[in-house]
Design an enzyme around this catalytic site. Structure first.
Site, PDB file in Angstrom:
ATOM      1  N   LYS A  72     -10.854  -3.228  -4.071  1.00  0.00           N
ATOM      2  CA  LYS A  72     -11.517  -2.002  -4.498  1.00  0.00           C
ATOM      3  C   LYS A  72     -10.548  -1.395  -5.038  1.00  0.00           C
ATOM      4  O   LYS A  72     -10.911  -0.342  -5.974  1.00  0.00           O
ATOM      5  CB  LYS A  72     -11.722  -1.142  -2.826  1.00  0.00           C
ATOM      6  CG  LYS A  72     -13.057  -1.619  -2.301  1.00  0.00           C
ATOM      7  CD  LYS A  72     -14.151  -0.839  -3.022  1.00  0.00           C
ATOM      8  CE  LYS A  72     -15.290  -1.963  -2.662  1.00  0.00           C
ATOM      9  NZ  LYS A  72     -16.448  -2.059  -3.621  1.00  0.00           N
ATOM     10  N   LYS A  94      -5.783 -10.392  -6.089  1.00  0.00           N
ATOM     11  CA  LYS A  94      -7.065 -10.599  -5.299  1.00  0.00           C
ATOM     12  C   LYS A  94      -8.124  -9.400  -5.592  1.00  0.00           C
ATOM     13  O   LYS A  94      -7.670  -8.371  -6.111  1.00  0.00           O
ATOM     14  CB  LYS A  94      -6.736 -10.477  -3.980  1.00  0.00           C
ATOM     15  CG  LYS A  94      -6.479  -9.275  -3.132  1.00  0.00           C
ATOM     16  CD  LYS A  94      -6.636  -9.189  -1.808  1.00  0.00           C
ATOM     17  CE  LYS A  94      -6.428  -7.871  -1.085  1.00  0.00           C
ATOM     18  NZ  LYS A  94      -6.303  -7.895   0.263  1.00  0.00           N
ATOM     19  N   LYS A 133       0.811  -1.162   0.028  1.00  0.00           N
ATOM     20  CA  LYS A 133       0.061   0.253  -0.057  1.00  0.00           C
ATOM     21  C   LYS A 133       0.961   1.262  -0.058  1.00  0.00           C
ATOM     22  O   LYS A 133       0.496   2.077  -0.587  1.00  0.00           O
ATOM     23  CB  LYS A 133      -0.910  -0.013   1.244  1.00  0.00           C
ATOM     24  CG  LYS A 133      -2.298  -0.926   1.101  1.00  0.00           C
ATOM     25  CD  LYS A 133      -3.164  -0.379   2.113  1.00  0.00           C
ATOM     26  CE  LYS A 133      -4.278  -1.249   2.187  1.00  0.00           C
ATOM     27  NZ  LYS A 133      -5.329  -1.051   3.360  1.00  0.00           N
TER      28      LYS A 133
HETATM   29  P1  TYM Z   1     -10.619  -6.023   4.574  1.00  0.00           P
HETATM   30  O1  TYM Z   1     -11.533  -5.090   4.682  1.00  0.00           O
HETATM   31  O2  TYM Z   1      -9.689  -5.758   3.545  1.00  0.00           O
HETATM   32  O3  TYM Z   1     -11.241  -7.332   4.257  1.00  0.00           O
HETATM   33  C1  TYM Z   1     -12.358  -7.954   4.966  1.00  0.00           C
HETATM   34  C2  TYM Z   1     -12.277  -9.356   4.938  1.00  0.00           C
HETATM   35  O4  TYM Z   1     -12.569  -9.892   3.417  1.00  0.00           O
HETATM   36  C3  TYM Z   1     -11.443 -10.657   3.203  1.00  0.00           C
HETATM   37  N1  TYM Z   1     -11.160 -10.433   1.708  1.00  0.00           N
HETATM   38  C4  TYM Z   1     -11.149 -11.301   0.742  1.00  0.00           C
HETATM   39  N2  TYM Z   1     -11.207 -12.669   0.955  1.00  0.00           N
HETATM   40  C5  TYM Z   1     -11.381 -13.492  -0.468  1.00  0.00           C
HETATM   41  N3  TYM Z   1     -11.031 -12.836  -1.558  1.00  0.00           N
HETATM   42  C6  TYM Z   1     -10.615 -11.503  -1.561  1.00  0.00           C
HETATM   43  N4  TYM Z   1     -10.582 -10.928  -2.889  1.00  0.00           N
HETATM   44  C7  TYM Z   1     -10.786 -10.772  -0.391  1.00  0.00           C
HETATM   45  N5  TYM Z   1     -10.422  -9.421  -0.138  1.00  0.00           N
HETATM   46  C8  TYM Z   1     -10.607  -9.199   1.166  1.00  0.00           C
HETATM   47  C9  TYM Z   1     -10.234 -10.370   4.102  1.00  0.00           C
HETATM   48  O5  TYM Z   1      -9.388 -11.449   4.357  1.00  0.00           O
HETATM   49  C10 TYM Z   1     -10.952  -9.831   5.394  1.00  0.00           C
HETATM   50  O6  TYM Z   1     -11.261 -11.294   5.968  1.00  0.00           O
HETATM   51  N6  TYM Z   1      -7.132  -5.360   8.244  1.00  0.00           N
HETATM   52  C11 TYM Z   1      -8.773  -5.934   7.963  1.00  0.00           C
HETATM   53  C12 TYM Z   1      -9.809  -5.407   8.732  1.00  0.00           C
HETATM   54  C13 TYM Z   1      -9.616  -5.564   9.916  1.00  0.00           C
HETATM   55  C14 TYM Z   1      -9.618  -6.917  10.821  1.00  0.00           C
HETATM   56  C15 TYM Z   1      -9.409  -6.226  12.176  1.00  0.00           C
HETATM   57  C16 TYM Z   1      -9.967  -8.011  10.552  1.00  0.00           C
HETATM   58  C17 TYM Z   1      -9.170  -4.610  11.155  1.00  0.00           C
HETATM   59  N7  TYM Z   1      -9.113  -5.087  12.275  1.00  0.00           N
HETATM   60  C18 TYM Z   1      -9.461  -7.398  13.388  1.00  0.00           C
HETATM   61  C19 TYM Z   1      -9.813  -9.074  11.587  1.00  0.00           C
HETATM   62  C20 TYM Z   1      -9.723  -8.389  12.871  1.00  0.00           C
HETATM   63  C21 TYM Z   1      -8.969  -5.681   6.388  1.00  0.00           C
HETATM   64  O7  TYM Z   1      -8.299  -4.450   5.847  1.00  0.00           O
HETATM   65  O8  TYM Z   1      -9.721  -6.321   5.747  1.00  0.00           O
END
Ligand code: TYM
Length: 332
Positions: free
Chosen positions: A198, A195, A112
């Protein structure tokens, strides 16, 4: 019941199919077996620039989609991260337990910050994983259901739990990663080795939960495949076809070998039509329900306030315990 915690960022106007199939479907399933805490990490969202009015809107949109996708408030707690100030407070303590080198090795930060220009990336982007560790450890969960892409962040949370316990005495259970083995990752339809995200270059590779079904069908039918004709799961040589198969498998519950057998001798066009139909049928009721929920923001905000109150009961206890262990003077 054992406790779980997870979160999904309010980035974009809508969750995408990767968030839905990679995370939300699993969260919904886990509600019956575990005491679940699900939240919207708006503090994480501002690690990259956000328009204030948009952010507020997206936070509600995300909440509405969690609920429309099947998060049930009679079983689970749903809240917004910034409503529970203990997240930022514990994050500070954990930042002070993380070395600069350790934080620098986080691959998501590297990706990022490269995108935003290394020197202009925010310090918040750098400390993002420690905030995530705080999100998790505050609730002392047994496990954290996430997609494969979050594994490294979770490893850091585990390391920090262990480190805190060693230095200050047993406080945190070390959380388990609950990463679904099959189809844990959904790829971009136009660029099937990246993957679904957004931040992709073109929106054509993205399926959003709230898109018009016609757009969804069109994007699936224009998915990039390969020049062969065989419908077979082979991530390495046939990433586009494999992605379509894993989407169809997750949506229909049919296994990949079963699908390979069913599509033997058929053309890519057949597969695409079926994937488009299955995805549109799955998403239509979610979109309708989310729109209903968004029409009454006062009620939605009330539900989120209730969730935050429940979350704070636990978070405030953990933070008090941490402050005491670290050696902060009690505030009388
Ligand atoms: P985030 O918001 O990017 O994604 C949320 C969840 O969706 C899953 N995910 C995917 N799974 C399959 N294929 C994809 N293309 C794909 N894109 C996203 C991610 O693995 C995730 O489970 N840092 C985290 C948010 C967060 C969090 C936390 C999660 C903040 N604090 C504490 C768990 C516990 C994030 O940016 O996920």
């Amino acid at each position: 019941r054992q406790r779980l915690l997870s979160g999904m960022q309010p980035s974009g106007d809508s969750l995408h199919l990767g968030n839905y199939l990679g995370a939300l479907v699993n969260w919904v399933r886990l509600q019956d077996e575990y005491e679940c805490f699900y939240f919207i990490p708006d503090l994480h969202a501002i690690t990259v620039p956000q328009d204030p009015a948009e952010l507020r809107h997206r936070t509600r949109m995300t909440a509405a989609q969690y609920l429309a996708g099947g998060i049930d408030l009679s079983k689970s707690t749903l809240f917004v991260q910034s409503h529970v100030p203990e997240h930022a407070q514990l994050a500070w303590v954990l930042m002070c337990l993380t070395s600069f080198g350790e934080a620098s090795r986080m691959t998501q930060f590297k990706d990022k910050s490269a995108r935003h220009g290394h020197d202009s990336a925010s310090a918040g982007l750098f400390t993002y994983p420690m905030l995530m560790a705080a999100d998790i450890l505050l609730y002392k969960p047994y496990g954290v259901p996430v997609g494969e892409d979050q594994r490294q962040h979770l490893e850091l949370a585990r390391d920090l739990a262990h480190r805190f316990n060693t230095r200050f005495g047993d406080t945190f259970p070390v959380p388990e990663p609950l990463i679904p083995r099959t189809s844990a990752k959904i790829y971009d339809l136009q660029n099937p080795t990246a993957k679904m995200s957004k931040s992709a270059e073109s929106p054509n590779g993205l399926i959003n939960l709230l898109d018009d079904p016609k757009v969804t069908a069109k994007r699936i039918k224009s998915a990039v495949t390969d020049t062969e004709t065989e419908i077979r799961f082979d991530r390495e040589n046939k990433p586009g076809v494999s992605n379509l198969l894993s989407i169809l498998s997750t949506v229909t519950g049919r296994s990949i070998p079963e699908l390979e057998a069913a599509y033997e001798g058929k053309m890519y066009g057949h597969l695409k039509v079926d994937v488009a139909e299955a995805v549109v049928d799955t998403l239509a009721p979610i979109k309708a329900r989310a729109e209903e929920l968004l029409a009454d923001t006062a009620e939605l905000d009330r539900l989120l306030a209730q969730g935050a109150a429940k979350a704070r009961e636990i978070a405030s206890q953990t933070l008090a315990e941490v402050y005491e262990r670290v050696g902060f003077l009690p505030a009388l």
